[in-house]
Design a protein around this motif. Structure first.
Motif, short mmCIF file in Angstrom:
data_model
loop_
_atom_site.label_atom_id
_atom_site.label_comp_id
_atom_site.label_asym_id
_atom_site.label_seq_id
_atom_site.Cartn_x
_atom_site.Cartn_y
_atom_site.Cartn_z
N ARG A 187 -56.53 -13.53 -62.77
CA ARG A 187 -57.06 -12.93 -61.55
C ARG A 187 -57.50 -13.97 -60.85
O ARG A 187 -57.57 -14.33 -59.66
CB ARG A 187 -57.56 -11.87 -62.02
N ARG A 188 -59.37 -14.33 -61.65
CA ARG A 188 -59.35 -15.56 -60.64
C ARG A 188 -58.95 -17.11 -59.51
O ARG A 188 -59.14 -17.58 -59.01
CB ARG A 188 -60.77 -16.15 -61.12
N GLN A 189 -57.93 -17.07 -61.08
CA GLN A 189 -57.18 -19.02 -60.77
C GLN A 189 -56.12 -18.00 -59.65
O GLN A 189 -55.84 -19.52 -58.51
CB GLN A 189 -56.39 -18.91 -61.66
N ALA A 190 -55.89 -17.02 -59.70
CA ALA A 190 -54.75 -16.70 -58.55
C ALA A 190 -55.27 -16.93 -57.66
O ALA A 190 -54.81 -16.86 -56.37
CB ALA A 190 -54.00 -14.93 -58.75
N ALA A 191 -57.00 -16.33 -56.99
CA ALA A 191 -57.59 -16.44 -56.03
C ALA A 191 -57.85 -17.45 -55.47
O ALA A 191 -58.79 -17.79 -55.02
CB ALA A 191 -58.60 -14.55 -55.66
N GLY A 192 -57.76 -18.67 -56.34
CA GLY A 192 -58.68 -19.90 -56.00
C GLY A 192 -60.08 -19.64 -56.57
O GLY A 192 -60.56 -20.42 -55.77
N LYS A 193 -60.62 -18.75 -57.31
CA LYS A 193 -62.32 -18.53 -57.65
C LYS A 193 -62.97 -19.37 -59.26
O LYS A 193 -61.47 -19.48 -60.17
CB LYS A 193 -62.72 -17.35 -57.56
N THR A 195 -63.60 -20.28 -62.78
CA THR A 195 -63.40 -19.62 -63.78
C THR A 195 -64.35 -20.21 -65.18
O THR A 195 -64.03 -19.79 -66.30
CB THR A 195 -62.12 -19.84 -64.24
N GLU A 242 -68.56 -10.19 -59.94
CA GLU A 242 -67.02 -10.98 -59.93
C GLU A 242 -66.67 -11.67 -61.18
O GLU A 242 -65.73 -11.77 -61.80
CB GLU A 242 -67.73 -11.43 -58.70
#
Length: 521
Positions: A187-193, A195, A242
């Motif tokens: 989920r974080r990678q998909a949002a560019g955040k 990890t 988060e």
């Protein structure tokens, strides 16, 4: 001795000789206490054996045999072979020092099984459950158990979801935690955040979760134990952010036996998502409670009836009644186990997904679990577990009747597992619970005493886990011994009460050899 001779002449140190048939001749042993290993002695000329000790005879009493008349090797690998009967007796005798497993009231694990379970374990001793293609029917029984458990825990896709057997609930918990970490990471990678800073939120937990956090580089945010002993929804929410991969809710706490409120924590996380947008999964550690609540408190929503519960681990070898070495982890739906963690193995010409930390192990625990599911069904499990709760209530009443203790948990099936936990109700007592535990040991009972985790570390409790096999009659014997132990300690109090450091530890906590602050990031 010529080729026609049917016996071997043996020279004994006192000058006598003995005739032994070839199939009776054994290599006699001399024991070297310095090296702790046996050595051959053969110093005679051709055709004659000269021995430093008499040759063992199969008619000899077992305690006159070489293994029983010499010290057992302890640090060096032995040189010579020995009779199985004699070695079995030696090893079995050493195991007597372990005590009686059924009188160990500290353990959560199965200590009584039906004869059929023992036979199935023996039948499956040579079946490696990791080899799905070589032992396809054992693999099939494992798959059936997974779907049965998914059904028991109300998975919306019980017939198609995924799960796995494990060596115990600790491995199962780690697998559930790993899946949660990878879902969060995706989920974080998909949002560019970022990890790199995952954390997990929990209350007082069994040491396996601390190991998970250390081994898999996850920050553990642990709510300190409050006066009620279990993590509250507010405490859980306060620790979430988060980077939280999951909130781990313990359904059957190690320290007191109480259930944390999965339903209330799920509702609090729903509210958190509404207010902040944070969508945080729940993993339920139902190692102890997963095989009691469905049968004795079916109205408690701790499982996949709550959409936020994405995975659940349960111990087969605790209240599941299977022999030691049995655990399970089930995911709500197949999609909740990230495919990056799955390895496919050949199985009957197809591919079977697997996800484990352990590899080769016998299939007996899975076979025995399948036997138990068929043997007992929901009705049988309800009867067995209801009986354990009845014994817990009986013990609670008996302990309370001494007037010396406050009951912390009384074995209420709506609030926890079949267990009883208590603390002393007076600071003026000449002995403490550690002394009482030591006194009960003299009668063979292991009734653990330990201090609670922070912030209740000043509180010492004693706890009994009521397992399948602990009858009302045995409970009465324990209560009698408890009263006698109290009377003895009153009459002859210790000069100084034992401390927590001096007493045996049963609290299922651990201290890392290298503190977190010193671990390289």
């Amino acid at each position: 001795m010529t080729s026609s001779d049917s016996t071997t002449r043996t020279s004994i140190p006192d000058g006598t000789t003995s005739e032994l048939a070839p199939n009776e001749l054994r290599t006699a042993l001399s024991f070297d206490p310095d090296s702790q290993q046996s050595v051959h002695q053969n110093t005679a000329g051709p055709g004659e054996w000269k021995l430093d000790v008499a040759v063992d005879n199969e008619l000899d009493d077992v305690f006159a045999s070489t293994p029983m008349t010499t010290g057992a090797p302890k640090t060096r690998f032995p040189v010579a072979e020995q009779e199985p009967r004699d070695v079995y007796q030696l090893v079995r005798d050493e195991l007597m020092l372990d005590g009686v497993a059924r009188m160990n009231l500290a353990t959560f694990c199965t200590t009584w099984v039906e004869p059929e379970v023992r036979q199935l374990m023996a039948d499956s001793l040579d079946k490696n459950i990791i080899d799905k293609d070589e032992y396809p029917q054992t693999a099939e029984l494992e798959t059936r158990c997974i779907h049965m458990l998914a059904d028991l825990f109300h998975s919306p896709e019980a017939a198609t979801t995924i799960g796995t057997s494990t060596t115990g609930s600790s491995e199962a918990a780690m697998l559930g935690g790993l899946a949660a970490k990878w879902r969060w990471k995706a989920r974080r990678q998909a949002a560019g955040k970022d990890t790199t800073r995952p954390n997990m939120v929990c209350g007082p937990v069994q040491v396996c979760w601390e190991k998970f956090a250390r081994y898999f580089d996850v920050e553990i945010r642990q709510a300190p134990m409050n006066a009620g002993n279990i993590m509250t929804p507010a405490e859980a929410i306060a620790l979430c952010d988060e980077n939280t991969i999951a909130v781990v809710v313990t359904f059957g706490q190690t320290f007191t036996g109480k259930f944390e409120d999965v339903d209330a924590i799920s509702a609090a996380l729903d509210d958190l998502q509404t207010r902040t947008g944070l969508d945080i999964d729940i993993h339920v550690d139902a190692a102890s409670g997963g095989f009691v609540a469905p049968f004795c408190a079916p109205g408690i929503r701790f499982d996949f009836r709550l959409p936020r519960v994405r995975s659940l681990n349960v111990s087969g070898h605790k209240t599941g009644l299977a022999p030691l070495g049995s655990g399970w982890v089930i995911w709500r739906e197949a999609a909740d186990l990230p495919q990056e963690l799955v390895f496919n193995v050949n199985y009957l010409g197809g591919q079977l997904p697997t996800f484990n930390l352990n590899f080769s192990r016998p299939g007996g625990q899975v076979v025995a679990s399948y036997y138990n599911f068929l043997r007992l069904g929901k009705e049988g499990y309800r009867k067995v577990q209801s009986a354990t709760y009845a014994v817990a209530k009986h013990l609670s009443a008996g302990i309370r009747s001494t007037g010396r203790f406050d009951i912390v948990f009384d074995g209420d099936p709506l609030k926890g597992i079949p267990a009883v936990t208590w603390k002393q109700n007076s600071q003026e007592c000449p002995f403490n619970l550690f002394d009482l535990a030591e006194e009960l040991r003299t009668r063979g009972w292991l009734v653990p005493a330990y201090t609670l985790p922070p912030d209740q570390q000043e509180v010492t409790v004693q706890r009994i886990i009521v397992r399948h096999g602990l009858s009302i009659d045995m409970a009465d014997l324990l209560l009698t011994d408890l009263r006698h132990a109290i009377a003895k300690l009153d009459a002859r109090p210790p000069s100084r009460p034992l401390t927590a450091a001096e007493a045996p530890s049963f609290s299922h906590t651990g201290t890392v050899a290298v503190p977190d602050a010193l671990v390289l990031s």
